[in-house]
Design an enzyme around this catalytic site. Structure first.
Site, mmCIF file in Angstrom:
data_model
loop_
_atom_site.group_PDB
_atom_site.id
_atom_site.type_symbol
_atom_site.label_atom_id
_atom_site.label_comp_id
_atom_site.label_asym_id
_atom_site.label_seq_id
_atom_site.Cartn_x
_atom_site.Cartn_y
_atom_site.Cartn_z
ATOM 1 N N HIS A 83 -1.852 11.173 -3.595
ATOM 2 C CA HIS A 83 -2.451 9.863 -3.404
ATOM 3 C C HIS A 83 -2.896 9.748 -1.963
ATOM 4 O O HIS A 83 -2.121 10.036 -1.056
ATOM 5 C CB HIS A 83 -1.394 8.791 -3.713
ATOM 6 C CG HIS A 83 -1.996 7.460 -3.923
ATOM 7 N ND1 HIS A 83 -2.535 6.736 -2.894
ATOM 8 C CD2 HIS A 83 -2.170 6.734 -5.039
ATOM 9 C CE1 HIS A 83 -3.016 5.615 -3.389
ATOM 10 N NE2 HIS A 83 -2.806 5.578 -4.684
ATOM 11 N N TYR A 213 -3.670 -3.630 -0.603
ATOM 12 C CA TYR A 213 -3.011 -4.582 0.297
ATOM 13 C C TYR A 213 -3.895 -5.821 0.361
ATOM 14 O O TYR A 213 -5.006 -5.752 0.894
ATOM 15 C CB TYR A 213 -2.880 -4.000 1.705
ATOM 16 C CG TYR A 213 -1.919 -2.840 1.830
ATOM 17 C CD1 TYR A 213 -0.561 -3.008 1.589
ATOM 18 C CD2 TYR A 213 -2.370 -1.584 2.213
ATOM 19 C CE1 TYR A 213 0.327 -1.949 1.720
ATOM 20 C CE2 TYR A 213 -1.482 -0.517 2.346
ATOM 21 C CZ TYR A 213 -0.137 -0.715 2.097
ATOM 22 O OH TYR A 213 0.745 0.332 2.226
ATOM 23 N N PRO A 305 10.291 -2.560 3.323
ATOM 24 C CA PRO A 305 9.474 -1.664 2.484
ATOM 25 C C PRO A 305 7.979 -1.732 2.803
ATOM 26 O O PRO A 305 7.177 -1.119 2.110
ATOM 27 C CB PRO A 305 9.772 -2.129 1.056
ATOM 28 C CG PRO A 305 10.443 -3.430 1.154
ATOM 29 C CD PRO A 305 10.914 -3.645 2.554
ATOM 30 N N LYS A 309 8.779 3.918 4.176
ATOM 31 C CA LYS A 309 9.345 4.994 5.000
ATOM 32 C C LYS A 309 10.790 5.336 4.659
ATOM 33 O O LYS A 309 11.270 6.412 5.019
ATOM 34 C CB LYS A 309 9.334 4.580 6.489
ATOM 35 C CG LYS A 309 7.968 4.344 7.074
ATOM 36 C CD LYS A 309 7.280 5.645 7.350
ATOM 37 C CE LYS A 309 5.938 5.447 8.012
ATOM 38 N NZ LYS A 309 5.016 6.519 7.712
ATOM 39 N N TYR A 400 0.923 6.380 8.780
ATOM 40 C CA TYR A 400 1.159 5.969 7.393
ATOM 41 C C TYR A 400 1.812 7.091 6.584
ATOM 42 O O TYR A 400 2.726 6.869 5.810
ATOM 43 C CB TYR A 400 -0.194 5.580 6.795
ATOM 44 C CG TYR A 400 -0.158 4.837 5.485
ATOM 45 C CD1 TYR A 400 0.627 3.698 5.316
ATOM 46 C CD2 TYR A 400 -0.946 5.252 4.408
ATOM 47 C CE1 TYR A 400 0.633 3.003 4.120
ATOM 48 C CE2 TYR A 400 -0.950 4.563 3.218
ATOM 49 C CZ TYR A 400 -0.155 3.444 3.073
ATOM 50 O OH TYR A 400 -0.152 2.754 1.887
#
Ligand code: RFL
Length: 403
Positions: A83, A213, A305, A309, A400
């Site tokens: 992804h 997002y 969250p 990570k 990220y």
């Protein structure tokens, strides 16, 4: 006589007693076993519960490398999916970041945490590893001695004591390892972000081929694929809200508004199979050890969250701790243990910094807040930089996917 004998704790020994069979505890257990170190895992839950406990899903490239290095990546290679895109939906439109082609050019692998835990457990048990399911650790005693003990209780209430040379606290934020640290032994840095999310799992295919997002005046909404049939969603909700206040219809209506379905297309709906309210908090313990007790995973540091990570750090720390314990127990070399805390903390603080940055990027400040309009303008500007600046995008991609 009989009574006193039956209430006496059964005593066992292992060189390393690991508390908790999550990603941290099970990676550690597999690596110690492969390195010839005698260990045991004490796990409060039963095996069926672990196989069903849905949490993380996005594994960083380095996490996959660690698992591959130790022959633990077969399941995720077979069933995980790469992804590499995320899409931001804001009051200024939408934009996409194909982070797999930015920064270090690395993708995530999407693989549900419960599947990873199942694979790690299956492998460990097949190799002859010991796990005591239904065994709750109550306390770690004498951690500052060469013979620490763990007191525990089995599912049917029998007391058990484990004597060890080292104890690995991989039992999460509310576990016995943290509770057993004497006052003043470690410092706790803590931040409550004053934001709560309703974490949802929907039995519905993903609606986007990207992580979504949505920044909205009604609050944040997130979309993350888990499998081709299951999708994780998040909805920012009021602090103190109950998950019961969110019937399915309200959830789908709110997701559609915040993810701007009217503009960008409808969401695939399905039954909501998990609803949990998560208060976004972060903390770090320093150092990550006290005598012979070493902490890893959520027991060492809690990450909100927002940046996915936590499970990744858990795997990284477990590898560092395994190497250090093998060096100490097999070769009498204690340097790894001496440096374990500092090495992990460098990674932890970087992850904390990015996760904090994400929280400020994704949430609209409440209007009642005096500096709300200032903060909201900063957030818009931050999103604009991310939309337009290649170097900002490279930085984002590196943070990220990296741990
Ligand atoms: P875990 O997985 O919590 O495992 C701890 C284990 O210890 C057991 N236990 C005990 N056993 C014996 N005695 C006791 N006294 C015990 N107390 C507890 C528990 O039953 C459990 O089996 O900790 P670990 O191994 O440190 O792993 C950490 C990760 O689970 C956590 O950081 C992640 O799930 C965080 N997280 C995510 N991380 C990612 O890297 N990527 C993601 O996409 C991601 N998504 C998430 C997440 C966390 C979430 N929640 C629930 C906060 C999504 C969500 C909704």
């Amino acid at each position: 006589m009989t009574e006193s004998r039956s209430s006496a704790a059964a005593e066992h020994t292992a060189d390393v007693v690991i508390l908790g069979a999550g990603p941290a505890g099970l990676v550690l257990a597999n690596l110690l076993r492969a390195g010839g170190v005698d260990c045991v895992v004490l796990e409060r839950a039963d095996r069926a519960h672990l196989a069903a406990r849905a949490r993380a899903g996005f594994l960083a490239a380095n996490t996959v490398r660690v698992l591959e290095r130790h022959g633990l990546a077969e399941g995720l290679r077979l069933r995980g999916r790469e992804h590499a895109s995320c899409e931001f939906r804001t009051e200024d439109g939408r934009f996409r970041l194909d982070y797999g082609g930015l920064g270090r050019q690395e993708p995530h692998t999407v693989y549900p945490q419960q599947d990873l835990v199942t694979d790690l457990l299956t492998r460990y048990l097949a190799d002859g590893g010991r796990v005591c399911f239904g065994t709750e650790a109550l306390a770690v005693q004498d951690a500052d001695s060469t013979r620490p003990t763990v007191t525990a209780r089995t599912a049917d209430g029998r007391p058990v004591t484990w004597r060890a040379r080292y104890v690995a606290g991989c039992d999460g934020r509310h576990g016995a390892a943290r509770r057993s640290l004497p006052p003043g032994a470690v410092r706790r840095y803590h931040r409550d972000h004053q934001v709560s999310w309703l974490g949802l799992l929907a039995e519905a295919p993903p609606s986007l081929d990207a992580v979504g997002y949505a920044v909205h005046e009604r609050g944040f909404a997130g979309h993350m694929a888990r499998t081709s049939e299951v999708t994780r969603y998040y909805l920012q909700c009021e602090r103190g809200s109950s998950a019961d206040a969110w019937p399915e219809e309200r959830i789908w209506d709110e997701l559609a508004i915040r993810l701007r379905s009217a503009d960008y297309g409808p969401l695939h709906q399905g039954p909501i199979i998990q609803r949990t309210v998560v208060d976004l908090e972060s903390d770090v313990l320093e150092p990550l050890c006290h005598g012979a007790l070493f902490l890893a995973g959520d027991a060492a540091s809690l990450l909100s969250p927002s940046a996915a990570k936590g499970a990744n750090l858990a795997v990284l720390e477990a590898e560092l701790l395994a190497d250090a314990l093998i060096d100490a127990l097999r070769h009498g070399d204690y340097a790894g243990l001496a440096h374990y805390s500092a090495r992990c903390l460098a990674h932890i603080w970087r992850a904390q910094e990015f996760s904090h940055w994400m929280i400020r990027l994704l949430h609209t400040a409440p209007e009642a807040h005096e500096a709300a309009s200032f903060d909201n303008s900063l957030r818009r500007s931050r999103l604009a930089s991310l939309r337009t600046s290649r170097s900002q995008q490279d930085w984002f991609a590196e943070q990220y996917v990296g741990v």
